[in-house]
Design an enzyme around this catalytic site. Structure first.
Site, PDB file in Angstrom:
ATOM      1  N   GLY A 174       0.786  -1.221   0.000  1.00  0.00           N
ATOM      2  CA  GLY A 174       0.000   0.000   0.000  1.00  0.00           C
ATOM      3  C   GLY A 174       0.816   1.269   0.000  1.00  0.00           C
ATOM      4  O   GLY A 174       0.272   2.364   0.180  1.00  0.00           O
ATOM      5  N   GLU A 182       4.351  -6.693   0.815  1.00  0.00           N
ATOM      6  CA  GLU A 182       3.847  -6.994  -0.527  1.00  0.00           C
ATOM      7  C   GLU A 182       3.658  -5.727  -1.362  1.00  0.00           C
ATOM      8  O   GLU A 182       2.538  -5.331  -1.670  1.00  0.00           O
ATOM      9  CB  GLU A 182       2.517  -7.741  -0.429  1.00  0.00           C
ATOM     10  CG  GLU A 182       2.621  -9.094   0.238  1.00  0.00           C
ATOM     11  CD  GLU A 182       1.273  -9.608   0.716  1.00  0.00           C
ATOM     12  OE1 GLU A 182       1.238 -10.735   1.231  1.00  0.00           O
ATOM     13  OE2 GLU A 182       0.276  -8.887   0.596  1.00  0.00           O
ATOM     14  N   GLY A 224       3.379  -3.498  -4.648  1.00  0.00           N
ATOM     15  CA  GLY A 224       3.040  -3.698  -6.057  1.00  0.00           C
ATOM     16  C   GLY A 224       3.142  -2.392  -6.802  1.00  0.00           C
ATOM     17  O   GLY A 224       4.049  -2.163  -7.605  1.00  0.00           O
ATOM     18  N   ARG A 225       2.208  -1.476  -6.504  1.00  0.00           N
ATOM     19  CA  ARG A 225       2.187  -0.157  -7.135  1.00  0.00           C
ATOM     20  C   ARG A 225       3.533   0.564  -6.962  1.00  0.00           C
ATOM     21  O   ARG A 225       4.027   1.192  -7.897  1.00  0.00           O
ATOM     22  CB  ARG A 225       1.067   0.676  -6.516  1.00  0.00           C
ATOM     23  CG  ARG A 225       0.869   2.050  -7.130  1.00  0.00           C
ATOM     24  CD  ARG A 225       0.067   2.976  -6.206  1.00  0.00           C
ATOM     25  NE  ARG A 225      -1.069   2.305  -5.606  1.00  0.00           N
ATOM     26  CZ  ARG A 225      -2.289   2.294  -6.123  1.00  0.00           C
ATOM     27  NH1 ARG A 225      -2.528   2.921  -7.257  1.00  0.00           N
ATOM     28  NH2 ARG A 225      -3.272   1.680  -5.499  1.00  0.00           N
ATOM     29  N   TYR A 243     -11.976   5.287  -9.605  1.00  0.00           N
ATOM     30  CA  TYR A 243     -11.546   5.969  -8.385  1.00  0.00           C
ATOM     31  C   TYR A 243     -11.414   7.476  -8.539  1.00  0.00           C
ATOM     32  O   TYR A 243     -10.922   8.138  -7.632  1.00  0.00           O
ATOM     33  CB  TYR A 243     -10.167   5.464  -7.939  1.00  0.00           C
ATOM     34  CG  TYR A 243      -9.946   3.990  -7.931  1.00  0.00           C
ATOM     35  CD1 TYR A 243     -10.835   3.122  -7.307  1.00  0.00           C
ATOM     36  CD2 TYR A 243      -8.804   3.443  -8.511  1.00  0.00           C
ATOM     37  CE1 TYR A 243     -10.600   1.759  -7.277  1.00  0.00           C
ATOM     38  CE2 TYR A 243      -8.561   2.077  -8.489  1.00  0.00           C
ATOM     39  CZ  TYR A 243      -9.463   1.239  -7.870  1.00  0.00           C
ATOM     40  OH  TYR A 243      -9.230  -0.112  -7.848  1.00  0.00           O
ATOM     41  N   CYS A 257     -17.719   4.273 -25.765  1.00  0.00           N
ATOM     42  CA  CYS A 257     -19.060   4.853 -25.839  1.00  0.00           C
ATOM     43  C   CYS A 257     -19.630   5.014 -24.432  1.00  0.00           C
ATOM     44  O   CYS A 257     -20.608   4.373 -24.045  1.00  0.00           O
ATOM     45  CB  CYS A 257     -19.958   3.962 -26.698  1.00  0.00           C
ATOM     46  SG  CYS A 257     -21.508   4.742 -27.147  1.00  0.00           S
TER      47      CYS A 257
END
Length: 444
Positions: free
Chosen positions: A248, A290, A292-293, A334, A361
């Site tokens: 996070g 952990e 990731g981002r 988001y 669309c």
């Protein structure tokens, strides 16, 4: 646009990443195109590893593959000494096919299927993070059938709410994930697991949310977990050997975002664990995280080709590109914010305020609102930064658009790691029932 990693404006006035001219990349590989700065990815991996080594703790840094999961990324994680976090059979298959060591794979998820559990056991992965009572007993039964014992962590919710978007906040009590410490379900899970012969309890896992810019939440989560560990040790006579405090860690998307140095997150986590566990005379556990981002997010840039424009006097000027919510759904999900520039005219002065519209669309298919750019022309290449995490992973075929290609760039070389989808990829799995097939027209 803030330039991350190896990004720079070259002498031709074009955006360059990894020594590669992005306008040339767009011409060669087409757009939309995901471009990843391999050197920056590796640098982020090493920052985490080196920060942990400096603490003296035993540790695992597990790349959260949900952020961006392709075989080439799994290879980088393996080469940089990381473990791997997967949350589906597809991510597990990708990792195994890439040759990632199975004993360094951790399997997460709140609704693992029997087939996924069997796949994980057959592969002999390192750990399963158990999320609920049903899974605990299902795992034990399947492991019994296979004559196996699986290492497990229990995902627990420590009652910590990170200051982030509600859809990506996971440590609070009201969440679909894990066993709650506060209401006693986490304690009960440990009790039930102790009676099972085919699971081996390593410890607990906690994840409080995403895109976090401070350390207080991690410290509070560590405190709750340490108290829980002490209670379990005193009352159930089990000592946790692993504490996983998730990920996070935030990145800079736009001006105003203020992530901390990665080492500061690590120091806060390890410092808290060390003091809290020493307080209880508890053996120091191995620490897992952990990210990731924070490994791939700012290493990714998406290139688009500008197409049509629509100017509504006194209201807004829309500039449309050849991608949108199919390759980046985060603004729609988001209200995520991004920065961008014209990659082929990076030194031109800004002349207008525009909003970047996708081609789907959907009225809500907007990538960036109120962006300052030079006067745009059809054929310009727009580069949107920080699209490395949860863009390719969440990409879709809405409107039957083809998912983009992915290239890794490094030292002037560009390697295609995911080819652009073809029309056959999009429609090739369709079938038409025999009763709907065209029949010859009867002639009298």
């Amino acid at each position: 646009m803030y330039l991350h990693g190896t990004s720079k404006i070259n002498t031709a006035g074009r955006l360059e990443i990894g020594g590669c001219d992005t306008a040339e990349l767009a011409a060669k590989f087409g757009t939309p195109l995901y471009v990843f700065d391999e050197a920056l990815i590796r640098r982020r991996c090493r920052e985490f590893v080196e920060a942990f080594r400096a603490t003296g703790f035993q540790f695992q840094v597990a790349y959260a593959s949900k952020a961006f999961c392709v075989m080439a990324m799994c290879r980088i994680a393996e080469e940089e000494g990381l473990s791997l976090d997967v949350v589906s059979d597809g991510e597990l298959y990708t990792a195994l096919r890439a040759g990632f060591p199975a004993d360094r794979i951790h399997f997460h998820g709140n609704n693992k299927t029997p087939e996924e559990i069997e796949m994980a056991l057959d592969a002999k992965i390192g750990c399963i993070v158990v999320d609920n009572f049903m899974e605990l007993h299902l795992l034990n039964e399947i492991a019994k059938e296979k004559g196996a014992v699986m290492n497990i962590l229990f995902r627990v919710t420590p009652g910590v709410e990170a200051h982030t978007h509600e859809f990506i906040s996971t440590g609070q009590t009201d969440t679909k994930f894990g066993f709650d410490i506060g209401n006693g379900s986490a304690y009960q899970a440990i009790r039930e697991a102790l009676a099972l012969k085919h699971v081996n309890i390593l410890g607990v896992h906690s994840h409080i949310g995403s895109q976090i810019f401070e350390v207080d939440g991690f410290r509070l989560a560590a405190e709750r977990v340490a108290e829980f560990a002490q209670t379990v040790r005193q009352e159930l006579d089990i000592t946790f050997s692993v504490i996983n405090l998730g990920g996070g860690f935030g990145i800079r998307y736009v001006e105003g975002d203020s992530p901390l140095p990665l080492s500061q997150y690590v120091q806060a986590i390890t410092g808290s664990i060390k003091s809290l566990f020493a307080k209880h005379e508890y053996p120091l556990p191995e620490i897992w995280i952990e990210p990731g981002r924070s490994i791939v997010g700012d290493a990714g840039t998406t290139l688009y080709t500008v197409g049509s424009t629509k100017n509504i006097p006194g209201v807004r000027k829309y500039v449309s590109v050849d991608g949108g919510m199919t390759d980046n759904p985060r603004p729609a999900l988001y209200d995520a914010k991004y920065e961008a520039l014209l990659a082929n005219r990076a030194n031109d002065p800004n002349e207008e305020t525009v909003s970047i519209a996708g081609k789907c669309c959907e009225t809500g298919d907007m990538l960036i609102r109120d962006l300052e750019l030079p006067a745009t022309e059809a054929g310009d290449i727009l580069a949107v930064s920080c699209t490395g995490a949860y863009n390719y992973s969440m990409a879709s075929n809405y409107n039957r658009l083809r998912r983009p290609a992915v290239v890794f760039v490094r030292d002037g070389e560009a390697d295609l790691v995911v080819r652009r989808e073809t029309f056959e990829d999009v429609a090739g799995k369709d079938t038409v029932p025999e009763r709907m097939r065209k029949q010859p027209v009867a002639r009298s």
